[in-house]
Design an enzyme around this catalytic site. Structure first.
Site, PDB file in Angstrom:
ATOM      1  CD  GLU A  25      64.785  43.249  10.632  1.00  0.00           C
ATOM      2  OE1 GLU A  25      65.215  44.126  11.399  1.00  0.00           O
ATOM      3  OE2 GLU A  25      65.520  42.539   9.914  1.00  0.00           O
ATOM      4  CG  HIS A  27      62.174  39.612   6.793  1.00  0.00           C
ATOM      5  ND1 HIS A  27      61.811  40.936   6.675  1.00  0.00           N
ATOM      6  CD2 HIS A  27      63.354  39.607   7.454  1.00  0.00           C
ATOM      7  CE1 HIS A  27      62.752  41.697   7.238  1.00  0.00           C
ATOM      8  NE2 HIS A  27      63.686  40.917   7.727  1.00  0.00           N
ATOM      9  CG  HIS A 194      65.473  45.040   6.246  1.00  0.00           C
ATOM     10  ND1 HIS A 194      66.275  44.391   5.333  1.00  0.00           N
ATOM     11  CD2 HIS A 194      65.290  44.195   7.286  1.00  0.00           C
ATOM     12  CE1 HIS A 194      66.550  43.180   5.812  1.00  0.00           C
ATOM     13  NE2 HIS A 194      65.973  43.035   6.994  1.00  0.00           N
ATOM     14  CG  ASP A 316      66.503  39.650  10.565  1.00  0.00           C
ATOM     15  OD1 ASP A 316      65.664  39.681   9.646  1.00  0.00           O
ATOM     16  OD2 ASP A 316      67.638  40.135  10.450  1.00  0.00           O
TER      17      ASP A 316
HETATM   18 ZN    ZN Z   1      65.689  41.387   8.304  1.00  0.00          ZN
END
Ligand code: ZN
Length: 356
Positions: A25, A27, A194, A316
């Site tokens: 995950e 981004h 998400h 993240d």
């Molecule tokens: Zn995220």
């Protein structure tokens, strides 16, 4: 008298190898997207007070935005420091989901997916990608799904919560998405759900006076967990038993509540039934990641609910430090076999990355 120390008589001849990792995950943002005040011009929704995005203060947001747009040195350096071999990139919130006009969503998704595929191709094997989907037009979304996987070589899709369709909010249990789920099953690629900020009406109803709770602090989790429960109890996994769903943050509270949710569901008066229990769908169709929730208690609860085969490492990035995520998982109180599965093995198998 001094303590008589035992002599050191030997040990392993090789130092332990650092745990390899696939992080899933992680981004980026469409470079064409201008985000004044770290809001988003892509059609997402500002946090309640309109002054900050998802409850971040400006200093934090500024650094996050710079990290987000870095697809080169800084990001790779952090991956190296965290022992991450491969990062699977996905578009951050403020993605195509928020575009109310279906045609505009379709062209944005195509452009973003093509950009992502180029970044993956130029990364020397360090990046893979999850495609953005223009779910505002289910037929076009299915077409773009096929293109993203079979032509662009992306590994699955990332959906940031509900999709705007005019004034409607469309969730993934909507019957218009049946062909889309069938295609996901046929292509054998996962869908990563998400978080997204709850709809403005929800924000106004239960978060008024508390904008600090709307985003990552709390609002993301119930919004996303509810979306998952709509799919489970809407029968998506009964109709598509081969579908694979991934959710972040160690399950968006669902491992903690699964038993209670299921028990209450069973005496619902609406004749709603599913083939299996929520716990079974969590074990069979749903994978959890560690994104943004580097916490031993949450990890143990997730392990006891879905087992080590259904948990995967994620940091993240850029909202969290990949190095913090790595330090935590490398020291977490779990077996080395489980650690290997969580850090690398499960993602390698699910995304077809073995040997990468
Ligand atoms: Zn995220």
């Amino acid at each position: 008298m001094a303590i008589r120390q035992l002599p050191v008589v030997g040990g392993p001849t090789e130092a332990p190898v650092r745990q390899r990792k696939i992080a899933i995950e992680e981004h980026f943002v469409d470079p064409q997207q201008v985000r004044p005040n770290f809001g988003d011009s892509f059609g997402g929704e500002f946090a309640q007070d309109g002054s900050s995005y998802a409850g971040f203060n400006p200093e934090f947001a500024e650094v996050v935005e710079a990290r987000m747009r870095d697809l080169r040195e800084g990001r790779i350096e952090e991956m190296d420091a965290a022992g991450i071999d491969v990062a699977i990139l996905s578009h951050t919130i403020g993605g195509v989901e928020g575009i109310a006009d279906p045609a505009a969503a379709v062209s944005a998704a195509r452009r973003v997916n093509t950009f992502l595929a180029e970044e993956v191709a130029g990364s020397g094997g360090r990046f893979e990608g999850l495609a953005s989907m223009p779910l505002q037009d289910p037929d076009e979304a299915t077409r773009e799904l096929k293109r993203a996987i079979t032509e662009l070589g992306l590994r699955g899709v990332m959906v940031n919560g509900y999709s705007n369709l005019g004034d409607d909010k469309v969730y993934l249990d909507d019957e218009r998405f049946e062909p889309f789920w069938t295609t996901l099953e046929e292509l054998q690629v996962p869908l990563y759900l998400h978080p997204r900020l709850p709809a403005r009406a929800v924000q106004d109803a239960i978060y008024h006076g508390h904008p600090e709770l709307v985003g990552a602090a709390w609002g993301f989790a119930p919004e996303t967990a509810t979306h998952v429960l709509r799919m489970v109890y809407g029968g998506v996994f009964d109709r598509h038993p081969g579908a694979n769903l991934i959710i972040g943050h160690l399950g968006e509270t669902l491992p903690f509540f699964a038993g209670r949710i299921q028990r209450a569901f069973e005496y619902n008066p609406y004749s709603r039934r599913t083939r299996k229990r929520l716990q079974d769908y969590l074990s069979d169709n749903i994978w959890l990641t560690t994104s943004g929730n580097f916490n031993d208690q949450a990890l143990i609860t997730a392990l006891l609910t879905v087992g080590a085969d259904h948990i995967m490492f994620a940091s993240d990035y850029p909202y969290d430090m990949a190095t913090d995520a790595a330090r935590w998982i490398e020291a977490a109180p779990i077996s080395e076999n489980d650690r290997r599965k969580i850090c690398y093995g499960n993602a390698a198998a699910l995304f077809g990355l073995a040997g990468k």
